[in-house]
Design an enzyme around this catalytic site. Structure first.
Site, PDB file in Angstrom:
ATOM      1  CG  MET A 181       4.492   2.197  -7.176  1.00  0.00           C
ATOM      2  SD  MET A 181       3.572   3.093  -5.914  1.00  0.00           S
ATOM      3  CE  MET A 181       1.996   3.362  -6.706  1.00  0.00           C
ATOM      4  CB  THR A 194       5.327   6.135   2.780  1.00  0.00           C
ATOM      5  OG1 THR A 194       5.842   7.471   2.872  1.00  0.00           O
ATOM      6  CG2 THR A 194       5.447   5.456   4.129  1.00  0.00           C
ATOM      7  CG  MET A 223      -1.082   1.275   1.853  1.00  0.00           C
ATOM      8  SD  MET A 223      -2.655   1.615   2.468  1.00  0.00           S
ATOM      9  CE  MET A 223      -3.714   1.347   1.179  1.00  0.00           C
ATOM     10  N   PRO A 224       1.479   1.556  -1.104  1.00  0.00           N
ATOM     11  CG  PRO A 224       2.891   1.219  -2.899  1.00  0.00           C
ATOM     12  CD  PRO A 224       1.617   0.734  -2.287  1.00  0.00           C
ATOM     13  CG  LEU A 225       0.896   8.209   1.319  1.00  0.00           C
ATOM     14  CD1 LEU A 225      -0.481   8.464   0.723  1.00  0.00           C
ATOM     15  CD2 LEU A 225       0.883   8.463   2.830  1.00  0.00           C
TER      16      LEU A 225
END
Length: 125
Positions: free
Chosen positions: A28, A71, A1-3
């Site tokens: 991603m 992140t 779960m990238p931010l």
């Protein structure tokens, strides 16, 4: 779960900014196996007086430099991160045409308990 948080100079058209978001999402998905629909990204645009990128580390950056901070869960391997950096530079080079020298990426690792994706719950703790 990238931010993701992307910072860049103001003034690029909508299609340019959308190409950045699309390229990052694709990179991603390919390099980190991010699931479909896992898109949490923002772009912040800055006036020239509020955005500066030097030419440190032997990289000659232009006014088109983009700063990308991602992140992720603290489970990504160095190999995955290296593949991500390469793929981002390739895809942003293809569309919207950003030079690889102008792609600055920083990945931050965060443990699962640092995330709440809704409902006030710590889904990954």
């Amino acid at each position: 779960m990238p931010l993701l948080h992307i910072s860049m100079r103001a003034g690029k058209p909508d299609a340019y900014r959308q190409a950045i978001l699309d390229g990052l999402y694709r990179a991603m998905r390919e390099a980190l196996n991010v699931p479909e629909g896992d898109e949490f990204m923002t772009i912040s645009e800055h006036d020239p007086a509020n955005f500066r990128c030097g030419n440190a580390y032997g990289v000659e950056r232009s006014e088109d430099a983009v700063l990308i901070q991602i992140t992720v869960f603290a489970s990504r391997t160095p190999e995955q991160k290296k593949a991500l950096y390469r793929r981002i530079a390739e895809l942003l080079g293809e569309n919207p045409g950003i030079r690889p020298e102008d792609v600055f990426v920083n990945v931050l690792d965060a443990p699962g308990e640092n995330w709440s994706v809704g409902h006030g719950l710590a889904q990954f703790a």
